[in-house]
Write a protein that holds these residues in place. Structure first.
Motif, mmCIF file in Angstrom:
data_model
loop_
_atom_site.group_PDB
_atom_site.id
_atom_site.type_symbol
_atom_site.label_atom_id
_atom_site.label_comp_id
_atom_site.label_asym_id
_atom_site.label_seq_id
_atom_site.Cartn_x
_atom_site.Cartn_y
_atom_site.Cartn_z
ATOM 1 N N ARG A 1 0.829 -1.214 0.013
ATOM 2 C CA ARG A 1 0.135 0.078 -0.001
ATOM 3 C C ARG A 1 0.756 1.124 0.086
ATOM 4 O O ARG A 1 0.458 2.257 -0.725
ATOM 5 C CB ARG A 1 -0.936 0.087 1.238
ATOM 6 C CG ARG A 1 -2.288 -1.117 1.186
ATOM 7 C CD ARG A 1 -3.043 -0.616 2.145
ATOM 8 N NE ARG A 1 -2.662 -0.972 3.397
ATOM 9 C CZ ARG A 1 -2.666 -2.187 4.246
ATOM 10 N NH1 ARG A 1 -3.260 -3.162 3.509
ATOM 11 N NH2 ARG A 1 -2.153 -2.017 5.328
ATOM 12 N N ALA A 2 1.875 1.125 0.780
ATOM 13 C CA ALA A 2 2.883 2.197 0.807
ATOM 14 C C ALA A 2 3.636 2.650 -0.441
ATOM 15 O O ALA A 2 3.626 3.777 -0.993
ATOM 16 C CB ALA A 2 3.818 2.121 1.991
ATOM 17 N N THR B 1 2.241 1.607 -3.453
ATOM 18 C CA THR B 1 1.289 2.176 -4.292
ATOM 19 C C THR B 1 1.037 3.529 -4.246
ATOM 20 O O THR B 1 0.899 4.345 -5.098
ATOM 21 C CB THR B 1 -0.045 1.351 -4.280
ATOM 22 O OG1 THR B 1 0.097 -0.025 -4.225
ATOM 23 C CG2 THR B 1 -0.990 1.957 -5.146
ATOM 24 N N LYS B 2 0.881 4.215 -3.027
ATOM 25 C CA LYS B 2 0.724 5.420 -2.691
ATOM 26 C C LYS B 2 1.682 6.339 -3.186
ATOM 27 O O LYS B 2 1.663 7.460 -3.640
ATOM 28 C CB LYS B 2 0.524 5.618 -1.098
ATOM 29 C CG LYS B 2 0.207 6.929 -0.749
ATOM 30 C CD LYS B 2 -0.275 7.161 0.806
ATOM 31 C CE LYS B 2 -0.616 8.608 1.107
ATOM 32 N NZ LYS B 2 -0.749 8.560 2.547
ATOM 33 N N GLN C 1 1.677 6.896 -6.851
ATOM 34 C CA GLN C 1 0.487 7.881 -7.296
ATOM 35 C C GLN C 1 1.167 9.266 -7.071
ATOM 36 O O GLN C 1 0.627 9.984 -7.614
ATOM 37 C CB GLN C 1 -0.586 7.249 -6.427
ATOM 38 C CG GLN C 1 -1.792 8.232 -6.921
ATOM 39 C CD GLN C 1 -2.023 7.998 -8.381
ATOM 40 O OE1 GLN C 1 -2.213 6.900 -8.877
ATOM 41 N NE2 GLN C 1 -2.471 9.048 -8.901
ATOM 42 N N THR C 2 1.683 9.360 -5.543
ATOM 43 C CA THR C 2 2.107 10.553 -5.294
ATOM 44 C C THR C 2 3.240 11.257 -6.373
ATOM 45 O O THR C 2 3.199 12.256 -6.801
ATOM 46 C CB THR C 2 2.875 10.664 -4.090
ATOM 47 O OG1 THR C 2 1.730 10.139 -3.021
ATOM 48 C CG2 THR C 2 3.265 12.024 -3.497
#
Length: 178
Positions: free
Chosen positions: A69-70, A72-73, A76-77
């Motif tokens: 999840r980290a 992926t985030k 995206q950032t």
């Protein structure tokens, strides 16, 4: 020892105090990725079942999902940051172009030669019978039409104004509503 790590078991379980990074097999990674695509978070039952299926501890599965999840985030950032950078560059360029245009217009406004080179505003006439506005050309026919129709009233036109059509509506006072 190496085989234990390749199976997803760290040295921590063997009683060694140093921690080694969890190494997953290709199959384990594929299954984790598949599950992540379906649900990026797991409830305790899902975590337990997945850990059992992959021969991992539930905490290892939990940490893998947190890390995924980290990542992926973060990706995206980075994508958002690049997009905003391009937007900022485009806006900066547009701002430069507009500033240049403003400066050019100010220079023209302050320049006395600007007014000398301009043609004077045109006076147009409107014929009430045909309801048309026109600038008569300097011909004898136009002058005779202009002289014959002395009821025309001149309308000064601002050459810098935007041309917006005026909608034709009947005058309500002539035909009052009942």
């Amino acid at each position: 020892m190496e085989r234990a790590c390749s199976r997803g078991i760290s040295d921590e379980e063997d009683g060694d105090t140093s921690r080694k990074k969890l190494r997953l097999s290709k199959d384990q990674s594929a299954i984790l990725e598949e599950n992540f695509k379906e649900h990026n978070t797991l409830n305790p039952k899902q975590k337990q079942a997945l850990a059992k299926q992959l021969n991992l501890r539930p905490r290892q599965v939990e940490v893998w999902f947190q890390n995924r999840r980290a990542r992926t985030k973060l990706k995206q950032t980075e994508v958002d940051c690049e997009f905003l950078k391009r937007c900022c560059e485009n806006l900066t360029e547009e701002n430069r172009r507009l500033q240049k245009e403003v400066n050019e217009l100010r220079a023209l406004k302050l320049s006395p030669q600007f007014y000398m080179q301009m043609t004077p505003p045109t006076t147009l006439t409107m014929c009430p019978s045909c309801e048309r506005v026109a600038v008569p050309p300097p011909s004898s026919e136009a002058r005779s039409h202009q002289m014959a129709t002395t009821h025309h009233r001149p309308i000064p036109i601002n050459p810098w104004a935007t041309a917006t059509p005026i909608p034709h509506r009947p005058f309500d006072a002539v035909h009052p509503r009942s």
